[in-house]
Design an enzyme around this catalytic site. Structure first.
Site, PDB file in Angstrom:
ATOM      1  N   GLU A 172       4.192  -0.255  -5.651  1.00  0.00           N
ATOM      2  CA  GLU A 172       2.777  -0.592  -5.844  1.00  0.00           C
ATOM      3  C   GLU A 172       2.247  -0.145  -7.206  1.00  0.00           C
ATOM      4  OE1 GLU A 172       0.422   0.712  -2.443  1.00  0.00           O
ATOM      5  OE2 GLU A 172       1.287  -0.864  -1.192  1.00  0.00           O
ATOM      6  N   GLU A 291       6.368  -3.813   3.070  1.00  0.00           N
ATOM      7  CA  GLU A 291       5.411  -3.033   3.884  1.00  0.00           C
ATOM      8  C   GLU A 291       4.542  -4.033   4.631  1.00  0.00           C
ATOM      9  OE1 GLU A 291       3.187   0.140   2.018  1.00  0.00           O
ATOM     10  OE2 GLU A 291       4.851   0.603   0.665  1.00  0.00           O
TER      11      GLU A 291
HETATM   12  O1  AHR Z   1       2.815   2.961   3.930  1.00  0.00           O
HETATM   13  C1  AHR Z   1       1.838   3.830   3.460  1.00  0.00           C
HETATM   14  C2  AHR Z   1       1.463   3.579   2.022  1.00  0.00           C
HETATM   15  O2  AHR Z   1       0.892   2.309   1.908  1.00  0.00           O
HETATM   16  C3  AHR Z   1       2.599   3.549   1.035  1.00  0.00           C
HETATM   17  O3  AHR Z   1       2.920   4.811   0.557  1.00  0.00           O
HETATM   18  C4  AHR Z   1       2.056   2.694  -0.063  1.00  0.00           C
HETATM   19  O4  AHR Z   1       3.072   2.011  -0.745  1.00  0.00           O
HETATM   20  C5  AHR Z   1       1.067   1.788   0.606  1.00  0.00           C
HETATM   21  O5  AHR Z   1      -0.140   1.766  -0.038  1.00  0.00           O
END
Ligand code: AHR
Length: 497
Positions: A172, A291
């Site tokens: 990210e 994610e």
């Molecule tokens: O999954 C939790 C967090 O969410 C991770 O660390 C990040 O990549 C995202 O913002």
């Protein structure tokens, strides 16, 4: 209400890449410490890993687990987590404002992942570090021997290289919250150069560049185009991150949020194709939705008191309707099997997770465990493009939302067809007519449902089995025509052979 699906075995979308059933374990909250790892716990093995957690994870058949972050990786010095445990430094961890003891690091996680039956999707730190630390980590993990870092790994007790195949180029990097956040141009250049040297160390690896941290971030789309423009020939996958919740208390709208995911995936695929066209490249960049989940506590601040060790964080308690949403996302991912080759349910244990543990105590399974379990266990083979008809509704953010969300997967080896279906209707059951004209002599194996009369029902430590799946007698098969009754607001798995 009535809906129908025409499923033909010749209409293949693509083979399901098993890695779409991946997950994610970050050094965040009690995911590692108190989750998979808790020396002294009655079920702990000789390395301190909880056997109860391992078993719950093994049942999910998770082929790949992303590690060690997440935001955590952007401040992580991998060297802190290897070598004799007694000599490992305790560090202030700036992504989550905790103290990282480094008791678990790369080698311990690699050993544990083997037991879980999972590959590791490693991430390198492009926040506070860069190509140098990244190439050293590849040498440490993947080079057999005879170099400084590979021999260091051997000295640390790991004779065989880990041979990690998949590597994330940071995490990210578009997010202002990220340690060392960058502009797209800055990131595109560093991703390209880092990828280059990592591949020079090990040409067999595959690399994932950071796409946007969400579809709603302002830089979305421009970010993808710029990053890929600067790194196209060096990267194999572009990442997407997507979290949803029903914090507005509008279930019909929440259950429609998989349409947003669908649109997000299609948009990113188009951007990849645009850059491919621009570069006149033969290569197609695939997608890694590394994610995804429901996340109620997203955006809440870090632990109230700084520098605690593994404080409970983001321990979302998932409701029955959250499980329906997870089912809709899993179906959406499968529908894009031609493009989404990896996806990680974020995360796996304790932190925004389907599995919960009590430190020193028991383990229980959240509602969301079950749709993921079914998808991963039964959704192997080839996704088929079906012709679906369903009545539709409009919600606050979406129009033409089909009440039926469904996908079918055919496993040629076992000649098993599985239909995953969510009835989004909150009041009415659905009569689903399945036309399986190209399949001969199909018979029902089972029809599994996840249902509850309370959309907000949850599983907890003291009431762990409030929402669990059961097999029902609601599907009939008659000469290639299958009729199923899908309860209102239900998750269904119809298995035929
Ligand atoms: O999954 C939790 C967090 O969410 C991770 O660390 C990040 O990549 C995202 O913002």
């Amino acid at each position: 209400i009535r809906a129908s699906m025409l499923v033909d075995k010749h209409f293949a979308v693509a083979a399901v890449d098993p890695r779409v059933y991946g997950s994610f374990i970050e050094h965040l909250g009690r995911a590692v410490y108190g989750g998979i790892y808790e020396p002294g716990h009655p079920t702990a093995d000789s390395n301190g890993f909880r056997r109860d957690a391992l078993e719950a994870i093994q049942a999910l058949k998770v082929p790949i687990i992303r590690y060690p972050g997440g935001n955590f990786v952007s401040g992580y010095n991998w060297e802190d987590g290897v070598g004799p445990k007694a000599e490992r430094p305790r560090k202030l961890e700036l992504a989550w404002w905790t103290t990282e003891t480094n008791e678990v690091g790369t080698n311990e996680f690699a050993e544990w992942a083997k037991l879980a039956g999972s590959e590791v999707m490693m991430a390198v730190n492009l926040g506070t570090r860069g190509p140098d630390a990244a190439r050293n980590l590849v040498e440490y993990c993947n080079h057999p021997s005879g170099s400084y870092y590979s021999d260091l790994r051997i000295a640390h007790g790991c004779r065989e290289p880990h041979r990690f195949k998949t590597w994330c180029l940071g995490n990210e990097m578009d997010g202002p919250w990220q340690i060392g956040a960058m502009t797209a141009a800055e990131y595109g250049r560093i991703a390209n150069e880092t990828a280059k040297v990592m591949r020079w160390v090990d040409p067999t690896i595959e690399l994932v560049a950071c796409g946007s941290s969400s579809r709603s971030i302002k830089t979305f789309a421009e970010w993808e185009a710029t990053v890929l423009d600067l790194s196209y020939e060096q990267v194999d996958y572009l990442s997407l991150h997507a979290y949803y919740n029903n914090n507005e208390g509008d279930t019909a709208n929440f259950l429609a949020s998989s349409l947003d995911l669908d649109q997000f995936i299609s948009s990113v695929a188009s951007i990849c194709d645009y850059v491919q066209a621009k570069h006149r490249s033969k290569k197609k960049v695939m997608l890694s939705l590394d994610e995804w989940n429901v996340w109620h506590t997203i955006g809440t601040s870090r632990a109230s008191e700084r520098w605690q060790i593994a404080p409970p964080e983001f321990e979302d308690v998932y409701t029955f309707e959250d499980a329906l949403a997870v089912g809709c996302y899993a179906i959406t991912i499968l529908k894009h099997a031609d493009r989404v080759k990896m996806a990680c349910l974020a995360q796996l244990i304790n932190t925004i997770a389907p599995i919960m543990t009590e430190t020193g105590g028991s383990l229980w399974l959240q509602t969301t465990y079950y749709p993921f379990l079914h998808a991963s266990n039964f959704g192997r083979g080839t996704v088929l493009k079906s012709i679906d008809h369903s009545p539709k509704y409009d919600s606050k953010s979406f129009t033409d939302v089909p009440y039926l969300e469904s996908v079918s997967v055919y496993d040629e080896e076992s000649e098993t067809l599985t239909v995953f279906a969510v009835n989004r209707h909150l009041e009415e059951a659905m009569e689903l007519a399945l036309d399986l004209r190209s399949f001969e002599g199909m018979e029902l194996i089972e029809h599994i449902v996840l249902e509850s009369d309370n959309l907000k029902a949850v599983n907890t430590k003291n009431d762990p089995n409030r929402v669990t799946p059961r097999v029902v007698d609601r599907t009939t098969v008659d000469q290639g025509r299958v009729s199923s009754l899908l309860g209102k607001a239900s998750w269904n798995v119809i298995r035929l052979r």
